[in-house]
Design an enzyme around this catalytic site. Structure first.
Site, short mmCIF file in Angstrom:
data_model
loop_
_atom_site.label_atom_id
_atom_site.label_comp_id
_atom_site.label_asym_id
_atom_site.label_seq_id
_atom_site.Cartn_x
_atom_site.Cartn_y
_atom_site.Cartn_z
N TYR A 84 3.25 -26.43 9.09
CA TYR A 84 2.10 -25.86 8.37
C TYR A 84 0.87 -25.89 9.27
O TYR A 84 0.10 -24.94 9.33
CB TYR A 84 1.83 -26.64 7.08
CG TYR A 84 0.79 -25.97 6.22
CD1 TYR A 84 1.17 -25.10 5.20
CD2 TYR A 84 -0.58 -26.17 6.45
CE1 TYR A 84 0.22 -24.45 4.43
CE2 TYR A 84 -1.53 -25.52 5.68
CZ TYR A 84 -1.13 -24.66 4.67
OH TYR A 84 -2.05 -24.02 3.91
N PHE A 91 -10.96 4.63 11.24
CA PHE A 91 -9.57 4.43 10.85
C PHE A 91 -9.59 3.97 9.39
O PHE A 91 -10.50 3.26 8.96
CB PHE A 91 -8.83 3.42 11.75
CG PHE A 91 -7.39 3.30 11.31
CD1 PHE A 91 -6.52 4.36 11.52
CD2 PHE A 91 -6.94 2.20 10.61
CE1 PHE A 91 -5.22 4.31 11.05
CE2 PHE A 91 -5.64 2.14 10.14
CZ PHE A 91 -4.77 3.19 10.35
N THR A 92 -8.57 4.37 8.64
CA THR A 92 -8.55 4.19 7.19
C THR A 92 -8.90 2.77 6.74
O THR A 92 -9.89 2.55 6.04
CB THR A 92 -7.17 4.60 6.63
OG1 THR A 92 -6.17 3.87 7.35
CG2 THR A 92 -6.93 6.09 6.82
N ASP A 109 -10.60 -2.47 18.74
CA ASP A 109 -9.33 -2.44 18.03
C ASP A 109 -8.28 -2.31 19.13
O ASP A 109 -8.21 -1.27 19.79
CB ASP A 109 -9.31 -1.24 17.08
CG ASP A 109 -8.02 -1.15 16.29
OD1 ASP A 109 -6.95 -1.46 16.86
OD2 ASP A 109 -8.08 -0.75 15.11
N LYS A 117 1.99 -2.96 16.48
CA LYS A 117 2.02 -1.79 17.37
C LYS A 117 2.46 -2.21 18.78
O LYS A 117 3.62 -2.54 18.98
CB LYS A 117 0.65 -1.11 17.38
CG LYS A 117 0.40 -0.22 16.16
CD LYS A 117 -0.10 -0.96 14.98
CE LYS A 117 -0.56 -0.07 13.86
NZ LYS A 117 -0.99 -0.86 12.68
N ARG A 152 -2.33 13.09 8.14
CA ARG A 152 -3.54 12.45 8.67
C ARG A 152 -4.65 13.51 8.60
O ARG A 152 -5.04 14.10 9.59
CB ARG A 152 -3.35 11.97 10.11
CG ARG A 152 -2.36 10.85 10.28
CD ARG A 152 -2.88 9.43 10.08
NE ARG A 152 -3.06 8.99 8.72
CZ ARG A 152 -3.10 7.70 8.37
NH1 ARG A 152 -2.95 6.73 9.27
NH2 ARG A 152 -3.31 7.34 7.12
N PHE A 163 -4.05 7.86 0.33
CA PHE A 163 -2.90 8.50 0.96
C PHE A 163 -1.60 7.71 0.76
O PHE A 163 -0.53 8.29 0.75
CB PHE A 163 -3.16 8.71 2.46
CG PHE A 163 -3.44 7.44 3.21
CD1 PHE A 163 -4.72 6.91 3.25
CD2 PHE A 163 -2.42 6.76 3.87
CE1 PHE A 163 -4.98 5.73 3.92
CE2 PHE A 163 -2.67 5.59 4.56
CZ PHE A 163 -3.96 5.06 4.58
#
Ligand code: F0G
Length: 478
Positions: A71, A123-124, A214, A257, A381, A448
């Site tokens: 933990y 970006f969303t 990002d 990613k 998109r 979306f």
């Protein structure tokens, strides 16, 4: 373009689901014409996203077996911290369950009501967290980014004059940080240049504003810099990644990613005081600061994936596969966002379906049609993804109305890419039969993902045989 051989071999495979056109038609109706709502066993080639869908390496799977599930103070956390320090150079990290967990902590940490956050296109999830924290995102990307036919090599660049003007207009005290993505997803996976980021950094420093990157696809961005930016051909991708990060104060990472993991992320920060504050927040929303939202085994796999992601051969094979699909589509005359980006090929739905008005959702229509044609899943998109302006309630009406064909890393071969190109070409030949959609369920946030649609009239290109069978129970009769 000749694609060099992949720097890996495959030792585990999965069968692809097969469906008939009639079954796919029934599936898209049930899914409300939203590819997010399709069950994956009805999808043959899944190009919805490159996020969490990548093939992990043997080393990563080995790491999964030795992950430390303590933990507190897990050794796997230390490995993750070491990988981030070695590769990206940030001093502190707060692990999160995925990228939006990091965006949430960041927004809560830095944004006050009335703040403005400039960035190179929205970006969303990033913008929504900024808005929920009381801020307003302001797009300062170069105008070429909004023009699909522009072949500018760095469409992720910031318009420095627009950035300066914005700072002058609202005052630096209202700008908690610059939100800079490398690459820019919504622009088509387009890179920012080192030169431009240096300029951004200089402007930010003049006004004591932080730069937060990002870095979900920073290795892909670095590869484009190596290939395209004068003076960078001799640098390794790893060195360029480090140079980019050194021009920032911190980063939000989705480890789903570049690092090829199924889940995971982190917020990286250089400022020790901000890090302390982020540690106070992460225990509320994610978990203790040495695991955030991640199991120990995933921290281990992310740590290994980060190191592997900056290998030149790996990243070349990845980006060249995306370029290969781009070339196949271009030879059949499909209108694309140019240059082709790092993680996917983006179809320009406005030029593909010029007869469908923007608020009849051309890209959503096209993604549904490609699915019905071949079982290939892509993603809208465009106007649906952009959502509504919270102040006015109107659609944002983005200039780009795109279908993204995202390619997971190391998952499909170029023969799969050929099948994609053939399917899109078939739909292109029947594009006059598509008439657009009407939104019938509209979620308040990130619509979306879960919105539902119905056809404005019979819209999907089906063989005449299927049309005859489908009309009895198709959406036309709903
Ligand atoms: N930033 C960028 C540039 C992204 O592309 C994503 C996710 C996130 C942040 C959020 O990360 O999903 O781990 O919470 N993009 C996925 C996509 C969903 O399909 O492009 P997350």
């Amino acid at each position: 373009m000749r694609c060099r051989a992949e720097p890996y071999r495959i030792k585990m495979v999965e069968p692809l689901p097969r469906t008939t056109e009639e079954e796919r038609h029934a599936c898209i109706v049930t899914a409300g014409y939203n590819t997010f709502l399709l069950p994956s066993n009805a999808v043959t080639i899944d190009l919805l996203t490159d996020s969490g869908t990548n093939a992990m390496s043997a080393q990563q799977w080995a790491g999964m077996m030795v992950g430390d599930e303590a933990y507190a103070g897990a050794v796997s956390f230390t490995h993750l911290e070491e990988a981030v320090r070695d590769v990206y150079g940030y001093r502190h990290i707060v692990p999160t369950h995925q990228g939006r967990g990091a965006e949430h902590i960041l927004a809560k940490l830095l944004i006050k009501n009335g703040d403005v956050i400039p960035g190179n296109m929205y970006f969303t999830t990033t913008r929504l967290h900024q808005e929920l924290a009381g801020g307003t995102f302001c797009d300062v990307i170069i105008p070429a980014a909004h023009v699909p036919t522009s072949t500018h090599p760095f469409k992720g660049d910031v318009d420095i004059a627009a950035l300066r003007a914005l700072i002058a207009e609202c005052g630096p005290q209202r700008i908690p940080y610059l939100s800079i993505a490398a690459t820019v997803n919504m622009a088509g996976g387009q890179p920012i240049s080192l030169r431009n980021l240096r300029e951004v950094r200089a402007v930010a420093q003049d006004h004591r504003i932080r730069v937060i990157l990002d870095i979900a696809r920073i290795a892909e961005n670095a590869f484009f810099i190596q290939q395209r930016e004068p003076g960078c051909a001799g640098k390794t991708v790893r060195a360029i990644v480090r140079e980019l990060c050194d021009l920032s104060d911190g980063a939000a990472m989705s480890a789903k990613k570049d690092p090829c993991c199924n889940i995971g992320g982190f917020l990286a920060l250089n400022d020790p005081l901000l890090y302390e504050e982020a540690c106070r927040l992460v225990v509320i929303y994610e978990g203790l600061h040495t695991y955030g939202g991640m199991a120990g085994r995933y921290m281990e796999a992310v740590a290994i994936g980060i190191r592997e992601s900056v290998d030149d051969d790996h990243i070349r094979a990845r980006v060249e596969q995306v370029a290969y699909l781009g070339d196949q589509l271009r030879t059949t005359g499909i209108p694309l966002v140019l240059p082709v980006g790092g993680h996917g090929v983006y179809i320009d739905a406005k030029r593909f379906l010029p007869h469908i008005p923007h608020d009849a959702f051309p890209a959503q229509t096209l993604a549904a049609a490609v699915y019905v044609d071949s079982g290939i899943r892509t993603m809208e998109r465009g106007i649906v993804s952009a959502g509504r302006n919270p102040a006015t309630g109107d659609h944002y009406y983005p200039k780009l109305e795109l279908v993204r064909i995202a390619i997971p890393r190391r998952v499909y071969t170029n023969a799969h890419m050929d099948a994609v190109a053939e399917s899109v070409a078939r739909v292109f030949a029947q594009r006059e039969d598509l008439h657009g959609l009407q939104m019938i369920v509209e979620p308040k946030y990130l619509r979306f993902f879960q919105a539902r649609f119905k056809p404005l009239s019979f819209t999907l290109p089906l063989s005449s045989e299927t049309q005859t069978r489908a009309t009895g129970h198709s959406s036309r009769t709903r």
